[in-house]
Scaffold this motif. Structure first.
Motif, PDB file in Angstrom:
ATOM      1  N   ALA A   1       0.807  -1.220   0.000  1.00 16.63           N
ATOM      2  CA  ALA A   1       0.000   0.000   0.000  1.00 16.63           C
ATOM      3  C   ALA A   1       0.837   1.264   0.000  1.00 16.63           C
ATOM      4  O   ALA A   1       0.310   2.356   0.116  1.00 16.63           O
ATOM      5  CB  ALA A   1      -0.925   0.002   1.213  1.00 16.63           C
ATOM      6  N   ALA A   2       2.134   1.151  -0.141  1.00 17.23           N
ATOM      7  CA  ALA A   2       3.007   2.314  -0.117  1.00 17.23           C
ATOM      8  C   ALA A   2       3.213   2.914  -1.495  1.00 17.23           C
ATOM      9  O   ALA A   2       3.887   3.940  -1.621  1.00 17.23           O
ATOM     10  CB  ALA A   2       4.361   1.938   0.495  1.00 17.23           C
ATOM     11  N   SER A   3       2.670   2.267  -2.543  1.00 13.73           N
ATOM     12  CA  SER A   3       2.851   2.774  -3.900  1.00 13.73           C
ATOM     13  C   SER A   3       1.540   2.646  -4.658  1.00 13.73           C
ATOM     14  O   SER A   3       0.652   1.863  -4.287  1.00 13.73           O
ATOM     15  CB  SER A   3       3.958   2.011  -4.631  1.00 13.73           C
ATOM     16  OG  SER A   3       3.620   0.644  -4.741  1.00 13.73           O
ATOM     17  N   ILE A   4       1.420   3.417  -5.745  1.00 13.30           N
ATOM     18  CA  ILE A   4       0.202   3.371  -6.559  1.00 13.30           C
ATOM     19  C   ILE A   4       0.020   2.013  -7.225  1.00 13.30           C
ATOM     20  O   ILE A   4      -1.092   1.448  -7.211  1.00 13.30           O
ATOM     21  CB  ILE A   4       0.220   4.509  -7.596  1.00 13.30           C
ATOM     22  CG1 ILE A   4       0.150   5.865  -6.872  1.00 13.30           C
ATOM     23  CG2 ILE A   4      -0.931   4.360  -8.590  1.00 13.30           C
ATOM     24  CD1 ILE A   4       0.197   7.047  -7.796  1.00 13.30           C
ATOM     25  N   PRO A   5       1.055   1.404  -7.821  1.00  9.83           N
ATOM     26  CA  PRO A   5       0.848   0.052  -8.386  1.00  9.83           C
ATOM     27  C   PRO A   5       0.414  -0.972  -7.329  1.00  9.83           C
ATOM     28  O   PRO A   5      -0.398  -1.851  -7.603  1.00  9.83           O
ATOM     29  CB  PRO A   5       2.213  -0.296  -8.978  1.00  9.83           C
ATOM     30  CG  PRO A   5       2.842   1.021  -9.262  1.00  9.83           C
ATOM     31  CD  PRO A   5       2.395   1.927  -8.166  1.00  9.83           C
ATOM     32  N   GLY A   6       0.976  -0.840  -6.133  1.00 11.41           N
ATOM     33  CA  GLY A   6       0.570  -1.760  -5.072  1.00 11.41           C
ATOM     34  C   GLY A   6      -0.895  -1.592  -4.702  1.00 11.41           C
ATOM     35  O   GLY A   6      -1.625  -2.568  -4.494  1.00 11.41           O
TER      36      GLY A   6
END
Length: 276
Positions: A62-67
């Motif tokens: 959840a720390a990145s947009i792709p995630g």
């Protein structure tokens, strides 16, 4: 023990180690020792640690947009699978309800037929009682006709109630003779050769199922087949008439607009309307 930050931390008096309460309690119940030092340990040696509510950090995905997109995609897939399973259950429940309603309708028809036969039998019995001559009544009181009705002289029994005559032996002999004659006629009946045998019926299997009418008001009241074309016309309780092509398995059209149930149609007339 779990390698994660404990939600409800407790500390051991002997070793001073910090544990998750639910995990250490289960371990002590099973082994009675400390999972790290292997020393004897009991629940009295555990002290609850009061802490503020721990805010768990976000997972790495959840720390990145792709995630985040991946998490949303997984949740969407799970939601669609759950929705598909619910639709399958709903379809099965509708089919079971439709079969139950068909069985209920058939039972009501059988009950109505039995009631009709009972009423006819009672009418015939009453007619037979009226046609018995007064001479065959034996010791029964003489019949007096008044206003088109048969009135019997009242006989009072020992208990003070009126005695009404029942079926005499002559009527019993007539009913027995009629029963014997009808039974002999039924035994002489032959099964038409065009009917399928029991073995053939047991080998029948369902090839396909086509829900032609609405499921909120299930029930097909009538059906007819076109003599030259493989077209089936059905009329249902849902106030619709449906033309169905059995070869392609498709519904040609649904004739709506009726205000009441659709009774027996004619497939030849229906097909003419359709082609017109």
């Amino acid at each position: 023990v779990s390698g994660e930050v404990p939600d409800e931390p407790v500390v051991s008096k002997r070793s001073g180690l910090l544990f998750e309460r639910r995990l250490i309690e289960r371990y002590i119940e099973d082994h009675g020792k400390c999972p790290v030092t292997k020393e004897e340990l009991s629940m009295d040696d555990i002290v609850l640690v009061k802490t503020n509510k721990v805010v768990r950090p976000r997972p790495l995905q959840a720390a990145s947009i792709p995630g985040l997109l991946g998490i949303f995609q997984n949740e969407w897939d799970a939601l669609m699978l759950s929705n598909f399973a619910l639709e399958q259950q709903l379809h099965t429940a509708r089919q079971e309800l439709s079969h139950a309603l068909y069985q209920h309708d058939a039972a009501c028809r059988v009950i109505a037929r039995l009631k009709k036969e009972r009423d006819e039998s009672r009418a015939l019995l009453a007619l037979a009682e009226r046609q018995i001559p007064a001479s065959m009544a034996g010791v029964a009181p003489a019949a007096v006709v008044s206003n088109g009705k048969r009135a019997m002289e009242d006989e009072i029994g020992p208990d003070g109630k009126k005695i009404r005559p029942g079926i005499n032996p002559v009527m019993i002999d007539e009913l027995t003779e009629c029963n014997t004659m009808l039974s002999a006629q039924r035994k002489k009946r032959q099964v038409p050769p065009s009917l399928a045998s029991i073995d053939e019926l047991e080998r029948y299997t369902q090839i396909s199922s086509h829900p032609l009418h609405k499921t909120n008001k299930p029930g097909i009241l009538s059906m007819d087949i076109h003599p030259s074309k493989d077209i089936v016309a059905t009329g249902g309780i849902d106030t619709n008439a449906v033309l169905f092509d059995r070869t392609s398995g498709q519904i040609l059209c649904t004739l709506a607009g009726h205000s009441k149930k659709v009774f027996p149609p004619s497939a030849s007339d229906a097909s003419l309307i359709y082609y017109f």
